[in-house]
Design a protein around this motif. Structure first.
Motif, PDB file in Angstrom:
ATOM      1  N   SER A 381       0.841  -1.192   0.000  1.00 14.20           N
ATOM      2  CA  SER A 381       0.000   0.000   0.000  1.00 14.20           C
ATOM      3  C   SER A 381       0.881   1.248   0.000  1.00 14.20           C
ATOM      4  N   GLN A 530       3.588   0.475   5.339  1.00 17.94           N
ATOM      5  CA  GLN A 530       2.209   0.685   5.786  1.00 17.94           C
ATOM      6  C   GLN A 530       2.168   1.612   6.996  1.00 17.94           C
ATOM      7  N   LEU A 534       0.699   5.310   5.674  1.00 16.10           N
ATOM      8  CA  LEU A 534      -0.740   5.378   5.924  1.00 16.10           C
ATOM      9  C   LEU A 534      -1.053   6.164   7.196  1.00 16.10           C
TER      10      LEU A 534
END
Length: 534
Positions: A381, A530, A534
């Motif tokens: 991600s 991540q 994020l």
């Protein structure tokens, strides 16, 4: 008697005056009048400069502000906060006192700490000493240098090879040895910094084509063909070169060599192939892109590569036909003016070649591990994988930039630091910011066995470079007459919006990492990315 002779001479002069062409008399008359004018013209004195008063001098001194010898550097600059490596940067290395799995050096085949390579280097050290203290032409040629050149030529199946004492200087010296002012070089926009420096030194006319876009290259070649037809006399003395990399350091992609060879013969150009990343990696026996594609090596005019990756030594080499290589012995600046390669490093490279020849299966193992880590890093991600799975160097790129270069650098450095805390040694890309113009945003390198940091030119923003240095009204990608001056005129970090703006981590694979370590590295990078992004 003397009077008669003088009269005869006078008669001859008068006769010659009558027989002389009219334009000759006019020219002599003009010269005589010009001499008379110079003799009788007034001389002018330069206006004497009035001396400044003491008060004026003191005011000027007080106003004057000297420029700093060096630009101000922030204390948190990476160059001032470097990591300290203890011991060899092999499979596992100690960084800042902490043992880590090495993902930050270009030791593809794991030969850097090989006992056989070290033994060969030690034996050479005892025999020859540490260095050579002289260029090849001045008592700097040792028998081990000739042995290495012979071995490289035989390994690559070419007529001859030449070695340089510095890998970066190899292609940077080879290009200007052949391409001069007035010659034309067609170069991929993703070319590495060493190629760019060679192009600058050559002072040739540079035409950039889109990365691995053969249609764009052919368009430029056709345009040049039309120009040549307009001036065939100039075309006969103009040389044309195509400069590409086997595996691109900046993109992790492989060049389409078969199409390049077709264009070479169709448009009568010469191909220079830089294989620093693909030598010892691609092909059944590690001979590079030519073996990978099954291309006859005689179709390539010059192949260059450094010995600092797969061979785990220092220096570089060029190979090709004898008359091509011999020219470098007289014109290659890095060969003629640099001290020759230390014999111990030449001996180490020879032993590394022996190991490569004895273990051809090592290249299949490397290819398999490249594919494994490439697949394992999919789906992170905030990051995307860029590059081909057969390349030992590919990129994890930021999907979206924060819009601030400094903020992106901090994000990537945070990933590097957290991975380091988990015993995975990564490194962020560094740039020579005063030298490398049109930089794309910074990148982080993550390497499974790569042998040293590489400062390299990010030419993925070359569209901006081309736009800003093109001559007004130019129809093609021809740079200004002085490429060096043009490049230096560009501000650092000038990147075209939407082009090369994503940041990345470079992953470089080697045979020494186990499957478990590859999986551990992939999972660590995923977790850290991540947490940070994020």
């Amino acid at each position: 008697m003397a009077t008669a002779t003088e009269q005869w001479v006078l008669v001859e002069m008068v006769q010659a005056l009558y027989e002389a062409p009219a334009y000759h008399l006019i020219l002599e008359g003009i010269l005589i009048l010009w001499i008379i004018r110079l003799l009788f013209s007034k001389t002018y004195k330069l206006q004497e400069r009035s001396d400044l008063t003491v008060k004026e001098k003191e005011e000027l001194i007080e106003e004057w502000q000297p420029e700093p010898l060096v630009p101000p550097v922030p204390k948190d600059h990476p160059a001032l906060n470097y990591n300290i490596v203890s011991g060899p940067p092999s499979h596992k290395t100690v960084v800042n006192g902490k043992e880590c799995i090495n993902f930050a050096s270009f030791n593809f085949l794991g030969l850097l700490d090989n006992p056989r390579v070290k033994a060969a280097a030690l034996a050479s050290l005892k025999k020859y000493g540490v260095g050579t203290c002289g260029p090849r032409g001045f008592y700097g040629t040792f028998d081990v240098h000739l042995d290495l050149e012979d071995r490289l030529a035989k390994f690559m199946k070419t007529e001859e090879a030449i070695i340089y004492s510095y890998g970066f200087a190899t292609i940077a010296s080879a290009i200007p040895a052949y391409s001069k002012r007035g010659d034309i070089v067609f170069v991929d926009r993703a070319a590495c910094f060493a190629i760019q420096k060679g192009l600058q030194a050559s002072r040739s006319d540079i035409k950039l084509f889109k990365h691995n876009d053969m249609a764009d290259l052919e368009r430029l070649l056709k345009e040049q063909e039309i120009e040549d037809q307009k001036n065939p006399r100039k075309a006969r003395v103009t040389r044309r070169f195509i400069v590409v990399e086997g595996l691109y350091m900046n993109t992790g992609t492989i060049c389409p060599l078969p199409e390049l060879v077709k264009l070479k013969y169709k448009y009568k150009a010469r191909i220079f192939l830089e294989e620093s990343l693909s030598f010892g990696v691609l092909g059944e026996h590690g001979r590079g892109v030519t073996e990978h594609y099954g291309i006859n090596i005689d179709d390539i005019d010059l192949i260059s590569a450094n010995m600092e990756n797969a061979l785990a030594s220092i220096g570089g080499f060029c190979c090709g036909r004898s008359f091509v290589i011999d020219h470098q012995r007289l014109s290659g600046q890095g060969y003629c003016f640099s001290a020759s390669l230390p014999p111990l490093l030449a001996a180490a490279a020879i032993e590394a070649l022996n190991i490569m020849e004895e273990n051809p299966g090592i290249f299949a193992v490397l290819k398999e591990k490249c594919g494994q880590i490439h697949k394992a890093l999919q789906g992170i991600s905030g990051l995307k994988v860029v590059g081909e799975s057969l390349s030992p160097a590919f990129h994890l790129q930021l999907e979206e930039s924060t819009g601030s270069r400094e903020q992106d650098v901090r994000l990537l450095q945070e990933i590097v630091d957290q991975c380091m805390n988990r015993s995975i040694a990564l490194t962020q890309a560094r740039y020579l910011e005063k030298e490398e113009k049109c930089l794309p945003p910074p990148r982080v390198f993550s390497g499974l066995e790569t042998s040293r940091f590489i400062w390299e030119y990010r030419v993925q923003a070359a569209e901006e470079l081309e736009r800003r240095v093109l001559r007004p009204g130019a129809k093609s990608g021809r740079l200004q007459e002085s490429p060096l001056g043009s490049l230096n005129a560009l501000p650092a970090h000038s990147a075209r919006p939407g082009f090369g703006r994503s940041l990345c981590i470079r992953v470089v694979v080697t045979v020494e990492q186990t499957e478990e370590e590859l999986e551990r590295a992939a999972s660590t990078i995923k977790e850290v990315a991540q947490a940070v992004l994020l």
